[in-house]
Design a protein around this motif. Structure first.
Motif, short mmCIF file in Angstrom:
data_model
loop_
_atom_site.label_atom_id
_atom_site.label_comp_id
_atom_site.label_asym_id
_atom_site.label_seq_id
_atom_site.Cartn_x
_atom_site.Cartn_y
_atom_site.Cartn_z
N ILE A 93 0.88 -1.19 0.00
CA ILE A 93 0.00 0.00 0.00
C ILE A 93 0.90 1.22 0.00
CG2 ILE A 93 -1.85 1.24 1.15
CD1 ILE A 93 -2.96 -1.41 0.92
N GLY A 94 0.81 2.05 -1.03
CA GLY A 94 1.63 3.26 -1.12
C GLY A 94 1.08 4.36 -0.23
N ALA A 95 1.86 5.41 -0.05
CA ALA A 95 1.45 6.54 0.77
C ALA A 95 0.22 7.22 0.19
CB ALA A 95 2.60 7.55 0.88
N ASP A 96 0.05 7.09 -1.13
CA ASP A 96 -1.11 7.72 -1.76
C ASP A 96 -2.36 6.86 -1.65
OD1 ASP A 96 -0.36 5.63 -3.34
OD2 ASP A 96 -0.18 6.79 -5.20
N GLY A 97 -2.25 5.74 -0.92
CA GLY A 97 -3.42 4.86 -0.73
C GLY A 97 -3.61 3.89 -1.87
N CYS A 98 -2.70 3.95 -2.83
CA CYS A 98 -2.80 3.02 -3.96
C CYS A 98 -2.12 1.71 -3.57
CB CYS A 98 -2.12 3.63 -5.18
SG CYS A 98 -2.04 2.50 -6.57
N GLY A 99 -2.79 0.59 -3.79
CA GLY A 99 -2.22 -0.70 -3.38
C GLY A 99 -2.31 -1.75 -4.47
N MET A 100 -1.45 -2.78 -4.29
CA MET A 100 -1.45 -3.90 -5.20
C MET A 100 -1.38 -5.18 -4.37
SD MET A 100 1.43 -2.11 -7.40
CE MET A 100 1.76 -1.09 -6.01
N MET A 101 -2.06 -6.23 -4.83
CA MET A 101 -2.01 -7.50 -4.13
C MET A 101 -1.73 -8.59 -5.16
SD MET A 101 -4.80 -9.16 -1.62
CE MET A 101 -5.82 -9.92 -2.83
N GLU A 102 -0.93 -9.55 -4.80
CA GLU A 102 -0.73 -10.68 -5.70
C GLU A 102 -0.63 -11.97 -4.90
OE1 GLU A 102 4.13 -10.48 -6.09
OE2 GLU A 102 2.89 -10.87 -7.85
N SER A 103 -0.92 -13.07 -5.61
CA SER A 103 -0.78 -14.37 -4.95
C SER A 103 -0.21 -15.38 -5.94
CB SER A 103 -2.13 -14.85 -4.42
OG SER A 103 -2.99 -15.15 -5.49
N LEU A 104 0.49 -16.32 -5.39
CA LEU A 104 1.02 -17.42 -6.18
C LEU A 104 0.66 -18.70 -5.45
CD1 LEU A 104 4.58 -15.96 -6.72
CD2 LEU A 104 2.91 -16.34 -8.53
N VAL A 105 0.10 -19.65 -6.19
CA VAL A 105 -0.30 -20.92 -5.57
C VAL A 105 0.18 -22.06 -6.46
CG1 VAL A 105 -2.22 -22.32 -4.76
CG2 VAL A 105 -2.35 -19.85 -4.57
N ALA A 106 0.75 -23.09 -5.84
CA ALA A 106 1.14 -24.28 -6.60
C ALA A 106 0.88 -25.52 -5.75
CB ALA A 106 2.63 -24.23 -6.97
N ASN A 107 0.46 -26.57 -6.40
CA ASN A 107 0.31 -27.86 -5.70
C ASN A 107 0.50 -28.93 -6.76
OD1 ASN A 107 -0.29 -30.10 -4.25
ND2 ASN A 107 -2.12 -29.25 -3.28
N GLY A 108 1.72 -29.41 -6.92
CA GLY A 108 1.96 -30.38 -7.98
C GLY A 108 3.37 -30.91 -7.93
N LEU A 109 3.74 -31.58 -9.01
CA LEU A 109 5.04 -32.23 -9.03
C LEU A 109 6.12 -31.27 -9.52
CD1 LEU A 109 4.09 -35.72 -10.48
CD2 LEU A 109 4.67 -35.13 -8.11
N ALA A 110 7.24 -31.32 -8.87
CA ALA A 110 8.36 -30.47 -9.26
C ALA A 110 8.93 -30.94 -10.59
CB ALA A 110 9.44 -30.53 -8.18
N ILE A 111 9.50 -29.99 -11.30
CA ILE A 111 10.20 -30.31 -12.55
C ILE A 111 11.68 -30.41 -12.20
CG2 ILE A 111 10.76 -29.46 -14.85
CD1 ILE A 111 8.06 -27.83 -14.57
N CYS A 112 12.26 -31.57 -12.46
CA CYS A 112 13.63 -31.83 -12.00
C CYS A 112 14.55 -31.97 -13.20
CB CYS A 112 13.68 -33.12 -11.18
SG CYS A 112 12.63 -33.04 -9.73
N ASN A 113 15.60 -31.24 -13.20
CA ASN A 113 16.55 -31.33 -14.31
C ASN A 113 17.88 -30.71 -13.89
OD1 ASN A 113 17.55 -31.83 -16.83
ND2 ASN A 113 16.83 -29.87 -17.66
N PRO A 114 18.97 -31.42 -13.90
CA PRO A 114 19.05 -32.85 -14.21
C PRO A 114 18.51 -33.70 -13.06
CG PRO A 114 21.18 -32.04 -13.49
CD PRO A 114 20.26 -30.85 -13.52
N SER A 115 18.75 -35.03 -13.14
CA SER A 115 18.25 -35.94 -12.12
C SER A 115 18.91 -35.66 -10.77
CB SER A 115 18.54 -37.39 -12.52
OG SER A 115 17.82 -37.72 -13.67
N THR A 116 18.23 -36.14 -9.74
CA THR A 116 18.80 -36.09 -8.40
C THR A 116 19.97 -37.07 -8.33
OG1 THR A 116 16.75 -35.42 -7.41
CG2 THR A 116 18.30 -36.58 -5.97
N GLN A 117 21.02 -36.65 -7.65
CA GLN A 117 22.23 -37.48 -7.68
C GLN A 117 22.81 -37.63 -6.28
OE1 GLN A 117 25.92 -36.16 -9.72
NE2 GLN A 117 25.31 -37.68 -11.25
N MET A 118 23.39 -38.83 -6.04
CA MET A 118 24.06 -39.09 -4.77
C MET A 118 25.37 -39.79 -5.08
SD MET A 118 24.49 -41.36 -1.87
CE MET A 118 23.30 -42.69 -1.93
#
Ligand SMILES: [Zn+2]
Ligand SMILES: [Zn+2]
Length: 715
Positions: A93-118
């Motif tokens: 919220i800016g001093a002039d009363g102007c505001g912005m709102m955002e959201s990010l939502v995810a629920n799923g499988l990760a994209i992996c590249n390269p493979s997990t390594q041990m």
């Protein structure tokens, strides 16, 4: 003191070295590792003007297999399934009363590249883990808050972001830098944790604007790595499994073999060495003979119905060929042919690979949880191949089902042969024959050859039974039981075949000996020796007639007056009466109506003693009912005129070639008719022959005896 201290140091050093080598052996022996981890991030900010809440939860589970390209080092890699839940909301919220709102939502499988390594470094006593996943699809929302005026010269809705990066390097979770942990002092479970807020997070459009580039976050990463015990599988492949059923020959030679391939599969792609393959057939059937009737009266089967290995097979077998081994195989695969020696055989095959490290891996079909394979492919509750049931519209039926209703006959279910018996089958004319699970089967042994063939054909056509007339004398025991070879299979009831033969002692008369009744009651259909003197068409109908008696079809009645004496005395015609005169009768021609008594008297005068025996058919007698039915007689000489019982009507009948479905009189027996229905409807409980057919010996066929004949009509 110095000496003791030195000794203590040496002891410690030895102990340490010995621990290390034990631990290394166990850790270094693993061919694959099961990775579980949980990664969480939490961050929030509230300065009045700027607010945000941010959380990530990622849970991973998967197999890291030995990397074939990492030869020489203990490198493992894989693509664990990593579920990521992201939630972010931010507000400015800016001093002039102007505001912005955002959201990010995810629920799923990760994209992996390269493979997990041990990577395990046995020399250093450490291992490194790198989970290389850095992306997940998200849903992004944006909204203006308050009255902001024209902040941008383009519509903000166009900023829709459908994919958003989370930055593993920012939270020390990912490709670089690797986590490095010490190998554990004992056991083979590798585990570790990492946590902190070392860097920061660049997340969201306005959080970045509001807070500068980076915001401190808290993360936590916990994992375990355990050696994967079941990564080695013995996979069974049976190419013909879906269609194969056991078969054999009349001599009991092996039928079509079923080839089974077993191959050791390792998640790593590098299966361990096999010390021995072991093949076992268990619970193998020992049904007598090779089919239900062959050889007749087969003794108990000493040898199992399914056996392992072709004659030149290099495996080592036991005497019954139920067990076979192959030591030190060349490679990780083995094959075996299972040979059938009975049309109805069954067994369960088990294949075991004994590994050089003494593990025993039992084979499974691809996708199956059950060890081994039922042979043939069948339900656990059945000995019948699934493929046979499918191709015979019998899926889901029990092995002991005997429920055919075609033809419906007297409404008794079945033909005395249960589903397993119809599947295992029979030998007829040296060929394997099956029963029809939808149509009632009747087996015949035709010793009369071509003399009976046309009649059998007519019987089959009229009865709608699945008549199987192929049995040779060598294919039926004395008992005539067609399904006698049984041991562990569902027994059912003895079902009998019918024997048809010419009997030279019979002239002008054929007999279904013991009938009418179900097949068990018919000791033999005896066809008259002088059959060749009978017109072909009539003979065919007579044979069919006798065969119907073997499935409990009765005559239309049985109260005709046979052997009635007609004689001439003093130029008058008398019927019956023995020594006395009997009743004076008149004989008429049926059509056109005429008195022919004089002609009959003239004829009789020429006979020895001026007499003759006559067959007088009566109402509800053998000639009654549907006159097209093959079960109706055609032997009568005359009938009694109901309007004047001293009058006889000269009549000839013809045997029908159909099977009646009602007891009503038709044709010459139709009512009304001129001068009358000859013999009326069929007797009580008779006629409607199609609905008398009864094949199974398991249920006694009903008797259709009629009340005794009424006395002859009084003059
Ligand atoms: Zn008859
Ligand atoms: Zn009839």
């Amino acid at each position: 003191v110095k000496r003791a201290a030195t000794l203590a140091f040496v002891v410690c050093a030895l102990t340490h070295a010995s621990d290390l080598s034990a631990q290394s052996a166990e850790v270094l022996a693993a061919n694959a590792w099961r990775l579980h981890f949980k990664y969480t991030v939490n961050a929030s900010l509230d300065t009045g003007e700027q607010q945000f809440d941010y959380s990530v939860t990622a849970t991973g589970d998967g197999l890291l297999a030995r990397d074939p390209n990492g030869a020489g080092s203990h490198t493992f890699s894989g693509d664990p399934s990593i579920n990521v839940v992201v939630s972010y909301t931010g507000r400015v919220i800016g001093a002039d009363g102007c505001g912005m709102m955002e959201s990010l939502v995810a629920n799923g499988l990760a994209i992996c590249n390269p493979s997990t390594q041990m990577v395990i470094d046995g020399d250093e006593g450490t291992f490194e883990l790198a989970v290389n996943c850095d992306r997940v699809p998200v849903v992004h929302d944006f909204a203006w808050l308050g009255k902001c005026g024209k902040l941008f010269d383009y519509p903000v809705d166009d900023l829709a972001i459908t994919e958003w990066e989370w930055h593993p390097e920012a939270v020390s979770f990912g490709a670089m830098p690797r986590f490095t942990f010490p190998l554990p002092p004992q056991g083979a479970t590798l585990s570790g944790s990492d946590s902190g807020s070392p860097l920061g997070l660049n997340v969201g459009l306005f959080t970045a604007i509001a807070t500068g580039d980076m915001t401190p976050v808290d993360y936590q990463f916990d994992f375990t790595l355990t050696p994967e015990k079941d990564e080695v599988k013995l996979e069974l492949d049976i190419p013909a499994y879906d269609r194969w059923r056991p078969s054999t020959t009349p001599k009991g030679d092996a039928g079509e073999p079923l080839v089974v391939n077993a191959r050791l599969q390792a998640a790593s792609g590098r299966p361990p060495r096999v010390a021995e393959f072991i093949w076992d057939l268990t619970k193998t059937s020992h049904e007598p003979g090779v089919a239900m009737n062959f050889p007749p009266d087969a003794p108990p089967d000493a040898k199992p119905d399914l056996r392992l290995g072709t004659p030149d097979d290099p495996h080592v077998f036991d005497a019954d060929r139920q067990h076979a081994t192959l030591s030190k195989p060349d490679g990780v695969a083995d094959s075996m042919a299972v040979l059938p020696y009975d049309w109805g055989g069954w067994s369960t095959l088990t294949v075991t690979a004994v590994l050089e490290d003494n593990r025993r891996i039992v084979g499974k079909l691809m996708g199956a949880s059950e060890e081994g394979a039922r042979l043939p492919k069948r339900a656990t509750t059945s000995y019948i191949a699934d493929s046979w049931k499918e191709s015979h519209d019998a899926s889901g039926k029990a092995d002991d089902a005997d429920d055919e209703m075609k033809p419906v006959g007297d409404e008794t279910q079945g033909d005395g042969l249960n589903l397993y018996q119809e599947y295992r089958g029979f030998y007829g004319r040296a060929e394997h024959r099956e029963g029809d699970p939808l149509v009632k089967d009747l087996f015949l042994q035709n010793q009369a050859g071509s003399a009976a063939t046309p009649g059998i054909g007519l019987f089959k056509q009229l009865s709608q039974l699945n008549v199987q007339p192929w049995l040779l004398p060598s294919e039926l025991p004395m008992s005539r039981v067609i399904n006698g070879n049984r041991a562990a299979a569902p027994a059912g009831n003895p079902q009998h075949a019918v024997i048809v033969a010419i009997d030279g002692s019979l002239r002008g008369l054929s007999k279904a000996q013991g009938g009418p009744g179900n097949p068990a009651k018919i000791s033999k259909v005896r066809l008259q020796g002088d059959w060749s003197t009978v017109d072909d068409e009539r003979w065919k109908r007579l044979v069919a007639h006798e065969l119907f008696h073997t499935v409990n079809v009765w005559h239309h009645g049985d109260i005709d007056r046979m052997g009635v004496l007609w004689r001439v005395m003093n130029d008058r015609l008398y019927e019956g009466g023995g020594a006395a005169t009997g009743t004076q009768i008149q004989v008429r021609q049926e059509k056109p109506d005429a008195d022919i008594t004089g002609a009959v008297i003239d004829l009789y005068k020429a006979l020895p003693n001026a007499r003759r025996r006559m067959w007088i058919a009566v109402d509800q007698g053998q000639h009654s009912g549907d006159d097209q039915c093959v079960m109706r007689y055609a032997n009568s000489n005359a009938y009694v005129l109901r309007a004047d019982t001293t009058k006889r009507v000269d009549a000839r009948d013809e045997r029908g070639s159909a099977l009646c479905t009602s007891s009503n009189g038709t044709g010459v027996n139709e009512d009304p008719r001129d001068p009358q229905s000859r013999y009326g409807n069929a007797g009580s409980g008779r006629g409607n022959c199609a609905h008398q057919i009864h094949v199974t010996d398991a249920v006694p066929a009903p008797s259709r005896n009629m009340p005794p004949a009424p006395p002859p009509p009084a003059p």
